[in-house]
Design a protein around this motif. Sequence first.
Motif, PDB file in Angstrom:
ATOM      1  N   ASP A  42      18.046  18.743   6.540  1.00  0.00           N
ATOM      2  CA  ASP A  42      16.774  18.032   5.786  1.00  0.00           C
ATOM      3  C   ASP A  42      16.623  16.344   6.585  1.00  0.00           C
ATOM      4  O   ASP A  42      17.532  16.244   7.075  1.00  0.00           O
ATOM      5  CB  ASP A  42      17.357  17.916   3.858  1.00  0.00           C
ATOM      6  N   VAL A  43      16.138  15.879   5.767  1.00  0.00           N
ATOM      7  CA  VAL A  43      15.790  14.731   5.890  1.00  0.00           C
ATOM      8  C   VAL A  43      16.549  13.314   5.405  1.00  0.00           C
ATOM      9  O   VAL A  43      16.671  12.712   6.063  1.00  0.00           O
ATOM     10  CB  VAL A  43      14.417  13.990   5.156  1.00  0.00           C
ATOM     11  N   THR A  44      17.335  13.846   4.902  1.00  0.00           N
ATOM     12  CA  THR A  44      18.397  13.284   3.949  1.00  0.00           C
ATOM     13  C   THR A  44      19.167  12.953   5.375  1.00  0.00           C
ATOM     14  O   THR A  44      20.045  12.087   5.650  1.00  0.00           O
ATOM     15  CB  THR A  44      19.286  13.144   3.134  1.00  0.00           C
TER      16      THR A  44
ATOM     17  N   LEU B 238      20.846  10.099   7.553  1.00  0.00           N
ATOM     18  CA  LEU B 238      21.851   9.023   7.182  1.00  0.00           C
ATOM     19  C   LEU B 238      22.130   9.052   9.072  1.00  0.00           C
ATOM     20  O   LEU B 238      22.829   7.736   9.032  1.00  0.00           O
ATOM     21  CB  LEU B 238      22.641   9.750   6.824  1.00  0.00           C
ATOM     22  N   PHE B 239      21.615  10.047   9.940  1.00  0.00           N
ATOM     23  CA  PHE B 239      22.579  10.109  11.474  1.00  0.00           C
ATOM     24  C   PHE B 239      21.614   8.612  11.856  1.00  0.00           C
ATOM     25  O   PHE B 239      22.177   8.200  12.661  1.00  0.00           O
ATOM     26  CB  PHE B 239      21.631  11.095  11.545  1.00  0.00           C
TER      27      PHE B 239
ATOM     28  N   ALA C 273      32.644  13.334  19.718  1.00  0.00           N
ATOM     29  CA  ALA C 273      33.197  12.632  18.103  1.00  0.00           C
ATOM     30  C   ALA C 273      32.689  12.718  16.922  1.00  0.00           C
ATOM     31  O   ALA C 273      32.617  12.590  15.763  1.00  0.00           O
ATOM     32  CB  ALA C 273      34.396  11.646  18.167  1.00  0.00           C
ATOM     33  N   PHE C 274      31.032  12.683  17.403  1.00  0.00           N
ATOM     34  CA  PHE C 274      30.120  11.119  16.519  1.00  0.00           C
ATOM     35  C   PHE C 274      28.768  12.208  16.184  1.00  0.00           C
ATOM     36  O   PHE C 274      28.585  12.658  15.187  1.00  0.00           O
ATOM     37  CB  PHE C 274      29.605  10.661  17.194  1.00  0.00           C
ATOM     38  N   LEU C 275      28.680  13.471  17.583  1.00  0.00           N
ATOM     39  CA  LEU C 275      27.465  14.212  17.241  1.00  0.00           C
ATOM     40  C   LEU C 275      27.745  15.309  16.356  1.00  0.00           C
ATOM     41  O   LEU C 275      27.092  15.715  15.228  1.00  0.00           O
ATOM     42  CB  LEU C 275      26.643  14.799  18.291  1.00  0.00           C
ATOM     43  N   PRO C 276      28.921  15.521  16.544  1.00  0.00           N
ATOM     44  CA  PRO C 276      29.062  16.875  15.300  1.00  0.00           C
ATOM     45  C   PRO C 276      29.799  16.557  14.221  1.00  0.00           C
ATOM     46  O   PRO C 276      29.328  17.801  13.792  1.00  0.00           O
ATOM     47  CB  PRO C 276      30.399  17.610  15.858  1.00  0.00           C
ATOM     48  N   GLN C 277      29.644  15.053  13.550  1.00  0.00           N
ATOM     49  CA  GLN C 277      30.078  14.837  12.341  1.00  0.00           C
ATOM     50  C   GLN C 277      28.900  15.161  11.310  1.00  0.00           C
ATOM     51  O   GLN C 277      29.513  15.411  10.273  1.00  0.00           O
ATOM     52  CB  GLN C 277      30.385  13.236  11.866  1.00  0.00           C
ATOM     53  N   PHE C 278      27.606  15.222  12.119  1.00  0.00           N
ATOM     54  CA  PHE C 278      26.522  15.817  11.220  1.00  0.00           C
ATOM     55  C   PHE C 278      25.475  16.909  11.496  1.00  0.00           C
ATOM     56  O   PHE C 278      24.736  17.412  10.878  1.00  0.00           O
ATOM     57  CB  PHE C 278      25.653  14.424  11.368  1.00  0.00           C
TER      58      PHE C 278
ATOM     59  N   LEU D 160      17.192  11.386  19.321  1.00  0.00           N
ATOM     60  CA  LEU D 160      17.407  10.452  18.524  1.00  0.00           C
ATOM     61  C   LEU D 160      18.169   9.748  18.773  1.00  0.00           C
ATOM     62  O   LEU D 160      17.842   8.100  18.726  1.00  0.00           O
ATOM     63  CB  LEU D 160      17.859  10.999  16.676  1.00  0.00           C
ATOM     64  N   TRP D 161      18.712   9.799  18.835  1.00  0.00           N
ATOM     65  CA  TRP D 161      20.038   8.430  19.427  1.00  0.00           C
ATOM     66  C   TRP D 161      19.233   8.467  21.102  1.00  0.00           C
ATOM     67  O   TRP D 161      19.748   6.785  21.195  1.00  0.00           O
ATOM     68  CB  TRP D 161      21.710   9.327  20.202  1.00  0.00           C
ATOM     69  N   VAL D 162      19.294   8.536  21.992  1.00  0.00           N
ATOM     70  CA  VAL D 162      18.589   8.066  23.095  1.00  0.00           C
ATOM     71  C   VAL D 162      17.243   6.668  22.602  1.00  0.00           C
ATOM     72  O   VAL D 162      17.344   6.389  23.361  1.00  0.00           O
ATOM     73  CB  VAL D 162      18.098   9.021  23.817  1.00  0.00           C
TER      74      VAL D 162
END
Length: 208
Positions: A3-5, A9-10, A132-137, A155-157
């Motif tokens: 979803d957009v939320t 947040l990410f 550590a970071f990506l799986p949180q979302f 998106l991060w890149v």
Amino acid sequence: MLDVTTLALFCAATLGLLIVPGPAVFYIVTRSVAQGRGAGLVSVLGVHTGSLVHIAAAALGVSALLAASATAFTIVKYVGVAYLLYLGLSKLLRRGGDEQPIELPVQTRRRLFWEGFVVNVLNPKTAVFFLAFLPQFVHPEVGPVWAQILLFGLLWVVLGVASDGAYALLSSALAGRLRGSARARRRLDVGSGLVYLGLAAWLTTEKA
């Protein structure tokens, strides 16, 4: 799909981490100060091309982990929060008074690109950070895990290229003031430490 939320947040969390610089940004800033904005921007492209390798590895690794055990996947997410806490505390407790300015030899732009790529790919801390970071979302119930991680990674890149590119342009313009500034680096360490701790605390609350 997501979803957009969740995506918003990410992006907000990513920008919070990118704005307060880490080792890659210090490398880019050093190159920009030494050789100008062109060298800095080429270094940005090299570093984030290297990020794609870590993102692909994270997508494959996390997907395999989830296929093996949902419990293990949950444990990895909590370990990720603990790692973010560790990063925050290590930044806050770091003593930077003895740091000396880094002097780098002048390189061709092709060499700068591949140097940035190799430096990032061979940095195990970068690999651990993405794991550590990506799986949180990630939400396994809404679609393939590997696809979600790849989306977050891309998106991060994109955000990273924009943020680090801005640092390259700004540092090349302020090259004289940035040379040998230990005080500025210490302030950045404190800022990044607070961002890591805040993100870890927020992720812990989200899981409750």
